[in-house]
Design a protein around this motif. Structure first.
Motif, PDB file in Angstrom:
ATOM      1  N   PHE A 122      -4.374 -63.366  84.558  1.00 39.91           N
ATOM      2  CA  PHE A 122      -4.321 -63.692  85.888  1.00 39.91           C
ATOM      3  C   PHE A 122      -2.781 -63.779  86.146  1.00 39.91           C
ATOM      4  O   PHE A 122      -2.473 -63.359  87.514  1.00 39.91           O
ATOM      5  CB  PHE A 122      -4.848 -65.332  86.059  1.00 39.91           C
ATOM      6  N   HIS A 123      -2.050 -64.043  85.103  1.00 41.31           N
ATOM      7  CA  HIS A 123      -0.515 -64.061  85.563  1.00 41.31           C
ATOM      8  C   HIS A 123      -0.080 -62.424  85.874  1.00 41.31           C
ATOM      9  O   HIS A 123       0.734 -62.142  86.882  1.00 41.31           O
ATOM     10  CB  HIS A 123       0.155 -64.537  84.577  1.00 41.31           C
ATOM     11  N   VAL A 124      -0.643 -61.688  84.959  1.00 38.50           N
ATOM     12  CA  VAL A 124      -0.320 -60.121  85.412  1.00 38.50           C
ATOM     13  C   VAL A 124      -0.866 -59.618  86.756  1.00 38.50           C
ATOM     14  O   VAL A 124      -0.335 -58.894  87.381  1.00 38.50           O
ATOM     15  CB  VAL A 124      -0.790 -59.409  84.208  1.00 38.50           C
ATOM     16  N   LEU A 125      -1.906 -59.999  87.051  1.00 39.16           N
ATOM     17  CA  LEU A 125      -2.643 -59.675  88.367  1.00 39.16           C
ATOM     18  C   LEU A 125      -1.958 -60.066  89.539  1.00 39.16           C
ATOM     19  O   LEU A 125      -1.662 -59.635  90.470  1.00 39.16           O
ATOM     20  CB  LEU A 125      -4.036 -60.258  88.348  1.00 39.16           C
ATOM     21  N   LYS A 126      -1.285 -61.544  89.332  1.00 37.21           N
ATOM     22  CA  LYS A 126      -0.593 -62.149  90.428  1.00 37.21           C
ATOM     23  C   LYS A 126       0.578 -61.328  90.569  1.00 37.21           C
ATOM     24  O   LYS A 126       1.368 -61.282  91.552  1.00 37.21           O
ATOM     25  CB  LYS A 126      -0.396 -63.577  90.194  1.00 37.21           C
ATOM     26  N   SER A 127       1.231 -61.190  89.423  1.00 36.28           N
ATOM     27  CA  SER A 127       2.588 -60.330  89.334  1.00 36.28           C
ATOM     28  C   SER A 127       2.486 -58.721  89.987  1.00 36.28           C
ATOM     29  O   SER A 127       3.529 -58.425  90.625  1.00 36.28           O
ATOM     30  CB  SER A 127       3.338 -60.448  88.080  1.00 36.28           C
ATOM     31  N   GLU A 128       1.401 -58.211  89.780  1.00 34.02           N
ATOM     32  CA  GLU A 128       1.154 -56.943  90.187  1.00 34.02           C
ATOM     33  C   GLU A 128       0.718 -56.823  91.815  1.00 34.02           C
ATOM     34  O   GLU A 128       0.698 -55.674  92.098  1.00 34.02           O
ATOM     35  CB  GLU A 128       0.051 -56.259  89.171  1.00 34.02           C
ATOM     36  N   PHE A 165      -2.186 -58.178  93.074  1.00 32.29           N
ATOM     37  CA  PHE A 165      -3.508 -57.925  93.343  1.00 32.29           C
ATOM     38  C   PHE A 165      -4.038 -59.290  94.338  1.00 32.29           C
ATOM     39  O   PHE A 165      -3.637 -60.460  93.925  1.00 32.29           O
ATOM     40  CB  PHE A 165      -4.345 -58.232  91.939  1.00 32.29           C
ATOM     41  N   LYS A 166      -4.935 -58.993  94.946  1.00 33.47           N
ATOM     42  CA  LYS A 166      -5.656 -60.269  95.850  1.00 33.47           C
ATOM     43  C   LYS A 166      -7.111 -60.427  95.279  1.00 33.47           C
ATOM     44  O   LYS A 166      -7.537 -61.465  95.715  1.00 33.47           O
ATOM     45  CB  LYS A 166      -5.563 -59.502  97.386  1.00 33.47           C
ATOM     46  N   ASP A 167      -7.567 -59.374  94.614  1.00 36.94           N
ATOM     47  CA  ASP A 167      -8.968 -59.442  94.299  1.00 36.94           C
ATOM     48  C   ASP A 167      -8.918 -59.210  92.830  1.00 36.94           C
ATOM     49  O   ASP A 167      -8.200 -58.467  92.117  1.00 36.94           O
ATOM     50  CB  ASP A 167     -10.011 -58.511  94.864  1.00 36.94           C
ATOM     51  N   VAL A 168     -10.043 -59.936  91.807  1.00 41.06           N
ATOM     52  CA  VAL A 168      -9.968 -59.521  90.646  1.00 41.06           C
ATOM     53  C   VAL A 168     -11.018 -58.461  90.232  1.00 41.06           C
ATOM     54  O   VAL A 168     -11.961 -58.150  90.989  1.00 41.06           O
ATOM     55  CB  VAL A 168     -10.828 -60.648  89.972  1.00 41.06           C
ATOM     56  N   SER A 172      -8.401 -74.620  95.055  1.00 40.67           N
ATOM     57  CA  SER A 172      -7.630 -75.539  94.401  1.00 40.67           C
ATOM     58  C   SER A 172      -6.284 -74.918  93.709  1.00 40.67           C
ATOM     59  O   SER A 172      -5.710 -75.426  92.899  1.00 40.67           O
ATOM     60  CB  SER A 172      -8.449 -76.399  93.366  1.00 40.67           C
ATOM     61  N   THR A 173      -6.218 -73.668  93.962  1.00 43.51           N
ATOM     62  CA  THR A 173      -5.071 -72.829  93.468  1.00 43.51           C
ATOM     63  C   THR A 173      -4.457 -72.051  94.575  1.00 43.51           C
ATOM     64  O   THR A 173      -5.061 -72.135  95.696  1.00 43.51           O
ATOM     65  CB  THR A 173      -5.343 -71.820  92.205  1.00 43.51           C
ATOM     66  N   SER A 174      -3.220 -71.441  94.262  1.00 45.17           N
ATOM     67  CA  SER A 174      -2.474 -70.468  95.239  1.00 45.17           C
ATOM     68  C   SER A 174      -3.296 -69.247  95.458  1.00 45.17           C
ATOM     69  O   SER A 174      -3.136 -68.481  96.426  1.00 45.17           O
ATOM     70  CB  SER A 174      -0.946 -70.518  94.893  1.00 45.17           C
ATOM     71  N   LEU A 175      -4.148 -68.975  94.329  1.00 43.55           N
ATOM     72  CA  LEU A 175      -4.762 -67.482  94.367  1.00 43.55           C
ATOM     73  C   LEU A 175      -6.162 -67.897  95.166  1.00 43.55           C
ATOM     74  O   LEU A 175      -7.245 -67.589  94.396  1.00 43.55           O
ATOM     75  CB  LEU A 175      -4.982 -67.405  93.209  1.00 43.55           C
ATOM     76  N   VAL A 176      -6.100 -68.166  96.363  1.00 47.36           N
ATOM     77  CA  VAL A 176      -7.227 -68.518  97.094  1.00 47.36           C
ATOM     78  C   VAL A 176      -8.410 -67.366  97.176  1.00 47.36           C
ATOM     79  O   VAL A 176      -9.559 -67.746  97.057  1.00 47.36           O
ATOM     80  CB  VAL A 176      -6.915 -69.185  98.760  1.00 47.36           C
ATOM     81  N   LYS A 177      -7.794 -66.007  97.622  1.00 49.16           N
ATOM     82  CA  LYS A 177      -8.724 -65.105  97.727  1.00 49.16           C
ATOM     83  C   LYS A 177      -9.371 -64.877  96.254  1.00 49.16           C
ATOM     84  O   LYS A 177     -10.400 -64.229  96.432  1.00 49.16           O
ATOM     85  CB  LYS A 177      -7.872 -63.910  98.250  1.00 49.16           C
ATOM     86  N   MET A 178      -8.787 -64.850  95.376  1.00 48.25           N
ATOM     87  CA  MET A 178      -9.460 -64.431  93.865  1.00 48.25           C
ATOM     88  C   MET A 178     -10.237 -65.615  93.814  1.00 48.25           C
ATOM     89  O   MET A 178     -11.563 -65.454  93.047  1.00 48.25           O
ATOM     90  CB  MET A 178      -8.381 -64.503  92.777  1.00 48.25           C
ATOM     91  N   GLU A 179      -9.889 -66.847  94.148  1.00 52.72           N
ATOM     92  CA  GLU A 179     -10.783 -68.147  93.724  1.00 52.72           C
ATOM     93  C   GLU A 179     -12.001 -67.975  94.426  1.00 52.72           C
ATOM     94  O   GLU A 179     -13.276 -68.232  93.864  1.00 52.72           O
ATOM     95  CB  GLU A 179     -10.007 -69.263  94.064  1.00 52.72           C
TER      96      GLU A 179
END
Length: 672
Positions: A526-532, A534-537, A438-445
């Protein structure tokens, strides 16, 4: 039927209308005969409380919940009529929000019970009794595996109020309670219970079964204390939140009095259960004796006052809804120290409360209830001592002083069993849910979906969705290799948070302190992970407490409990694995009589197979050369080093057998 009449003095069971029966068997023909419409309408009650107790007992034994619909008052304001209905009565109102309407429990159920005061007899007469329901009945409160609770104990209110109070446990109650726990320990050897005598009288009992001990090892870092408001013996439950964010029971105490000494004894026994390790956080309702005992026995635990009780008191201080809203904002919102002081002063001046003693006391205790001062300490989302509806609805509403002590223990066990059935259902739902991004961060989700329980995943997902509304106001590179992000919501740039990112140690810290407080990464992280990129948490942002494997891997022992014996750790880990493997089957086994028979027969066969396997393992170990035992030495550095211990070879066998059993069982269920 008048209360107090028809009781047999010769037999152990009560008699109503000449019929002896047991409440724990509502399907019994005698009970059915007793609870016909004609028999219930013929009843007479000495007090309104007795009528209420009867119908709640009837509802509990039948499988539904009760709610008060209304009452009628006569001249002088005295209640002369009262009506109770099933909690699923009435129709669902049409709502624009279809999602909310879909979850309504209303089923237009006609079940009702109405009594009115007879002016001549001064007895409460049954004016209406409807036994039919339009919905499927639920869990029966008193299953047949527990001892009976006689309906006469509820229908009779003949005890003199001056003699009903006691600060001790009678000899008869003590013998019955100890006999109950001793018999239970025969079938459950890991049962922990302690009794305490004062002046040769039994005054205190503390107990926790094996499931509670496992929950202590996994979720004992945050504890809440629930107390009943009975005027008789005091029923105290220690509970927490499990990985499904459900109430989980850690232990229970029955105290003859609410004193510092009594609560000190209770917490000392709880520490024994926790291998001497204190909880990180503890939530209470503000009882003074309870607070003094915490300072004495648990000095390292952070104490928090229950938000529900504070709201209740605040609403009685000032009869103004706006005051309660202002106080709740100070209690629940994360404010800076300066903002808190300014808003507190404005509230006190606005409602002219500068001389109010409760307000002055609350300001002195602000470190125990205000989110401003509690933020950054781990609370797992636990803010209140109000337990789940199952416990609160069935223990607090029943008059415990009308029950014998062994009956209280039986009632407690039956209610806890329902809580664990709900946990088994949540385990099953988490294991067999299907992923839908349901988000653009599919792999993290997808990573979070695979690791977290379903309820924890939803909270994880809500933070990921809020990330889309954030914007980076500033990125500071002055302290390489660390980077500092300043983030805020779009159109709310005045409320900004800072996130410190260190790529070397993969550490991320946010000024909102949400991860430190609740155990979930915030939207800013999550915003920082996305900016950096990251594909995984990172795994250090995945709190073990909220994962599907929270109880099966027992990783909590490594970071929380002090060094304990290998047998304790190994036993808890293997027990957790078996619980997690079997809970889906146990849940499915409660859904129908056919499924229950399948589960019962399979477990009987499995027990025999495990007995044979254990004997073969012991024979192999006896034949091993003792010189090779040095290869099995265990280092105390971490649980991962325990994998070579021979006990875990047996655990692997258990896992394999349970996997095979799960496959065969689910295949059989699908054919029904």
């Amino acid at each position: 039927m008048e209360e107090g009449k028809g009781r047999s003095e010769s037999g152990p069971n009560p008699r109503v209308n000449g019929t002896s029966f047991s409440i724990n068997d509502p399907e019994n023909q005698r009970a059915k005969k007793l609870w016909t419409v004609d028999n219930v309408k013929a009843m007479r009650f000495k007090s309104l409380a007795a009528a209420k107790s009867f119908y709640r007992l009837y509802a509990a034994a039948t499988g539904f919940e009760v709610q008060k619909q209304g009452s009628f008052r006569g001249v002088g304001g005295q209640v002369i009529m009262r009506r109770w209905v099933c909690n699923r009565g009435g129709c669902c109102k049409k709502k624009k929000n279809l999602e909310k309407a879909k979850h309504s429990i209303r089923a237009d159920c006609p079940a009702a019970f109405c009594v009115s005061l007879g002016y001549a007899s001064r007895r409460w007469l049954v004016r209406e009794f409807v036994a039919e329901h339009t919905h499927e009945l639920g869990f029966k409160l008193f299953p047949q595996i527990y001892q009976p609770i006689e309906v006469e104990d509820y229908l009779t209110s003949l005890k003199d109020s001056s003699t009903s109070y006691r600060s001790y446990i009678t000899i008869e109650d003590a013998e019955a309670a100890i006999s109950y726990l001793t018999e239970k320990k025969d079938s459950e050897p890991r049962l922990f219970y302690e009794v305490n005598y004062v002046n040769a009288s039994l005054a205190r009992i503390f107990f926790a079964d094996s499931m509670a001990q496992l929950d202590c090892s996994c979720f004992g870092d945050v504890v809440a204390v629930y107390r009943t408001n009975s005027s008789d013996l005091h029923f105290v439950i220690l509970f927490s939140l499990n990985h499904h964010h459900q109430t989980t029971i850690l232990g229970c105490a029955i105290l003859g009095e609410e004193t510092v000494e009594a609560y000190t004894w209770m917490f000392q026994k709880f520490l024994d259960l926790m291998q001497g390790c204190m909880p990180l956080s503890i939530v209470t309702d503000g009882n003074k004796a309870l607070g003094e005992a915490i300072k004495s026995v648990l000095p390292e635990s952070r104490h928090r006052l229950c938000t529900w009780h504070l709201e209740k008191i605040a609403s009685s201080i000032v009869d103004n809804p706006s005051f309660l809203a202002d106080f709740k904002a100070l209690m629940l919102d994360f404010l800076s120290l300066n903002d808190f002081e300014l808003k507190w002063k404005a509230m006190v001046d606005n409602y002219k409360l500068s001389e109010n003693p409760w307000i002055l006391e609350m300001y002195r205790k602000r470190h125990e209830w205000a989110e401003t001062y509690l933020r950054g300490h781990f609370w797992a989302g636990l803010r209140s001592t109000k337990v789940c509806q199952v416990l609160d609805g069935n223990l607090s509403r029943l008059s415990l002083h009308e029950l014998k002590l062994n009956q209280v223990l039986s009632l407690y066990d039956s209610v806890v069993m329902k809580i664990r059935i709900n946990e088994g259902k949540a385990d099953y739902d988490s294991k067999y849910s299907k992923f839908a991004p349901s988000t653009s961060l599919v792999k993290m989700e997808k990573q979070a979906f695979d690791i977290f329980t379903r309820e924890s995943y939803q909270r994880f997902l809500s933070e990921m969705q809020m990330e889309m509304h954030l914007v980076a106001l500033e990125i500071d590179y002055d302290d390489p290799p660390c980077r500092k992000y300043k983030l805020a919501k779009i159109d709310h740039e005045d409320l900004a948070y800072e996130v410190m990112f260190n790529p070397c140690g993969l550490t991320i810290e946010c000024s909102c302190l949400k991860f430190e407080t609740f155990g979930f990464p915030c939207s800013h992280i999550f915003h920082v992970l996305k900016s950096e990129g990251f594909k995984d948490v990172p795994h250090n942002l995945m709190h073990q407490r909220w994962t599907k494997s929270a109880k099966s891997t027992a990783q909590f022992w490594r970071n929380y409990l002090p060094p304990v014996s290998v047998d304790v750790v190994a036993g808890m880990m293997s027990y957790g694995r078996v619980v997690c493997s079997s809970s889906p089957m146990l849940y499915l086994g409660t859904q129908s009589e056919e499924a229950f028979k399948i589960v019962s027969s399979c477990f009987v066969k499995l027990k025999g197979e495990l007995d044979r396997q254990e004997n073969s393992v012991l024979d192999v170990q006896d034949n091993k050369d003792t010189s090779s035992s040095s290869d099995w030495k265990i280092e105390q550095s971490g649980l991962s080093d325990y994998i070579n211990y021979p006990y875990f070879e047996y655990v692997r066998v258990i896992d394999m057998i349970f996997f095979l059993f799960s496959f065969l069982f689910l295949s059989h269920i699908s054919d029904l």
